[in-house]
Design an enzyme around this catalytic site. Structure first.
Site, PDB file in Angstrom:
ATOM      1  N   ASN A 167       0.836  -1.198   0.000  1.00  0.00           N
ATOM      2  CA  ASN A 167       0.000   0.000   0.000  1.00  0.00           C
ATOM      3  C   ASN A 167       0.869   1.246   0.000  1.00  0.00           C
ATOM      4  O   ASN A 167       1.982   1.257   0.545  1.00  0.00           O
ATOM      5  CB  ASN A 167      -0.907   0.022   1.234  1.00  0.00           C
ATOM      6  CG  ASN A 167      -1.883   1.186   1.181  1.00  0.00           C
ATOM      7  OD1 ASN A 167      -2.678   1.291   0.248  1.00  0.00           O
ATOM      8  ND2 ASN A 167      -1.803   2.079   2.151  1.00  0.00           N
ATOM      9  N   ARG A 172       0.009  12.734   6.993  1.00  0.00           N
ATOM     10  CA  ARG A 172       0.919  13.769   7.476  1.00  0.00           C
ATOM     11  C   ARG A 172       1.816  13.222   8.585  1.00  0.00           C
ATOM     12  O   ARG A 172       1.433  12.301   9.319  1.00  0.00           O
ATOM     13  CB  ARG A 172       0.127  14.968   7.985  1.00  0.00           C
ATOM     14  CG  ARG A 172      -0.504  14.781   9.354  1.00  0.00           C
ATOM     15  CD  ARG A 172      -1.404  15.947   9.705  1.00  0.00           C
ATOM     16  NE  ARG A 172      -1.797  15.940  11.102  1.00  0.00           N
ATOM     17  CZ  ARG A 172      -3.011  16.261  11.521  1.00  0.00           C
ATOM     18  NH1 ARG A 172      -3.962  16.595  10.657  1.00  0.00           N
ATOM     19  NH2 ARG A 172      -3.286  16.252  12.815  1.00  0.00           N
ATOM     20  N   ASP A 280      -5.486  21.864   8.644  1.00  0.00           N
ATOM     21  CA  ASP A 280      -5.739  20.828   7.645  1.00  0.00           C
ATOM     22  C   ASP A 280      -6.664  21.296   6.530  1.00  0.00           C
ATOM     23  O   ASP A 280      -7.095  22.440   6.492  1.00  0.00           O
ATOM     24  CB  ASP A 280      -6.306  19.579   8.319  1.00  0.00           C
ATOM     25  CG  ASP A 280      -5.687  18.309   7.762  1.00  0.00           C
ATOM     26  OD1 ASP A 280      -5.660  18.147   6.529  1.00  0.00           O
ATOM     27  OD2 ASP A 280      -5.226  17.472   8.560  1.00  0.00           O
TER      28      ASP A 280
END
Length: 480
Positions: A167, A172, A280
């Site tokens: 994967n 972050r 964010d």
């Protein structure tokens, strides 16, 4: 041929007038992000910062901040091609006899062509650092109240502990010190699932943070691919040719050979600390929360690497354009499971996870609600807060058309669905609990008598064809 690495991508962007070089010295502490926010909000170009205070490494940002730049990087204009390739693969029939096998050879060779290919070395192995450290990388502090410097565009490589499926995810990472950083993989992400499996067995999980790669692999890391599909294979599907990989030196993982930097290490479930806050993509600072710590054990890099990064904040910024490509590329997969779906849009202002608008070719009563339920059960769409279902005569990309449909074809009591206690995005600032909230579905399709609509359906206002033909024939004479 696909774009092979960041250097080639920069060359193509510059040739197309999509990149500007900044030679003035800039500070990675707030100054770079302030410049980038102004550039991104004004639909500006990709920026290559060549003179970073206290660092020798240049910074590339806003590289994917327009549809044109994504078309250049992925070498395609119709992004639905990506999803269609996956659909076509799922529909391949296995050969039964010798002649059938011979006939199918070209199709199977294509699958071999897109598989990743392991090499002994590559550009990223040019330098193996003796003393691994985050200190040599110009990692940004983005917003004034961020808890520190954050890696925002690292492709986090992990391997499923049981199946070995690889994967890539973008999570972050807040830098703690020279060799430690938080791993902010949210509960619903695949990397977190790999971590949970290891944690349950009491073991650490190996991870590698890839900084910079070819655009298709960067896109693949962000894309919410179907469960069980190896992200390196998905990159090959996107590129139409397999990526080259190399083995890490201190962990048992493969990484793209064309990466700029690879940060190797492990995540320890016994080392949990408070991470954040961080400004964010919702436009809010996410508060402190407990996350595990990544320990750096090795660094591989190019001789002269470029630090690829991005900033996030209130939409619309660079991530919005990547989200639009994801929206387009996964439309064929949505149609495969829900054939009545005509089109699909996730408005960038809703930070993509907030809202989706779906048009359908309606054939029977209750079909809009059926589509809602089905899509809320599909991968990352489970985290989408609001679904609006419209008829196929409504343009899902035109918010004015969508609002018209909602206000003329839906009744609040009859056509809204609210489901409580459902999974929500970890970053959702409105949900009453972290990871738990509610869903709202709006059926804005035209209702039928079978759905309890007792009135005559009002006729849409339209021009008649003879008048349209008359005006078409005389248009130039009007002088308009």
């Amino acid at each position: 041929m696909p774009v092979e690495d960041i250097t080639e991508f920069i060359e193509k962007l510059e040739k197309s007038g999509e990149l500007k070089r900044v030679k003035t010295q800039v500070d990675s502490n707030l100054e770079v992000s302030e410049i980038l926010s102004r550039v991104m909000y004004s639909n500006g170009p990709a920026i290559l910062f060549e003179n970073i205070k206290n660092y020798d490494m240049p910074i590339l940002a806003n590289a994917f901040g327009s549809i044109k730049r994504l078309e250049i990087g992925l070498e395609m204009r119709d992004f639905t091609e990506i999803g269609q390739r996956i659909v076509d693969m799922t529909r391949m029939e296995m050969p039964t006899g010798i002649f059938d096998k011979l006939r199918k050879l070209p199709e199977f060779s294509k699958m071999t062509d897109i598989a990743p290919k392991l090499q002994k070395s590559g550009p990223v192995t040019e330098v193996i650092e003796d003393t691994p450290s985050f200190d040599n990388i110009p990692i940004l502090k983005t917003w004034p109240k961020d808890a520190g410097r954050f890696i925002t565009f690292g492709l986090i490589a992990t391997k499923h502990p049981e199946t070995g499926v690889r994967n890539l995810g973008v999570y972050r990472m807040q830098i703690i010190d020279s060799t430690h950083a938080f791993m902010h993989w949210q509960k619903h992400k695949r990397g977190a699932h790999h971590y949970d499996i290891k944690k349950d067995s009491g073991n650490k999980i190996e991870a590698a943070i890839i900084i910079g790669s070819d655009p298709a692999t960067v896109f693949s890391a962000v894309a919410p691919v179907p469960e069980g599909l190896d992200k390196y294979l998905f990159s090959g599907i996107t590129r139409k040719t397999g990526i080259k990989t190399v083995k890490c030196r201190t962990v048992d993982l493969e990484v793209p050979a064309n990466a700029e930097i690879v940060l190797e290490g492990y995540v320890d479930p016994s080392d949990i600390r408070m991470e954040g806050p961080f400004g964010d993509h919702t436009g809010y600072y996410t508060p402190q929360e407990p996350y595990p710590v990544f320990t750096l054990t090795g660094v591989m890099r190019k001789q002269k690497p470029i630090y690829l990064t991005t900033i996030v904040g209130k939409p619309i910024l660079e991530d919005a354009y990547i989200g639009k490509v994801i929206e387009r590329s996964f439309l064929p997969l949505i149609k495969m499971f829900h054939p009545e779906v005509v089109d699909f849009a996730m408005p960038a202002s809703g930070w993509f996870q907030g809202m989706a608008i779906i048009s359908i070719k309606k054939r029977y009563p209750g079909q809009a609600k059926k589509v809602m339920m089905g899509l809320w059960g599909m991968g990352q769409l489970a985290l989408t807060k609001f679904f609006v279902i419209v008829d196929d005569d409504v343009n899902v990309h035109d918010f004015n058309d969508v609002i018209w449909a909602i206000t003329t074809r839906s009744d609040a009591a009859r056509d809204t669905v609210i489901i409580n206690n459902t999974p929500t995005d970890t970053l959702d600032p409105a949900s009453p609990f972290v990871n738990m909230g509610s869903k709202l579905g709006i059926d804005a399709t035209q209702k039928t008598k079978e759905e309890g609509f007792q009135r005559e359906i009002q006729e849409l206002v339209k021009s008649d064809q003879p008048t349209k033909n008359l005006v078409d024939s005389k248009w130039s004479s009007y002088g308009i």
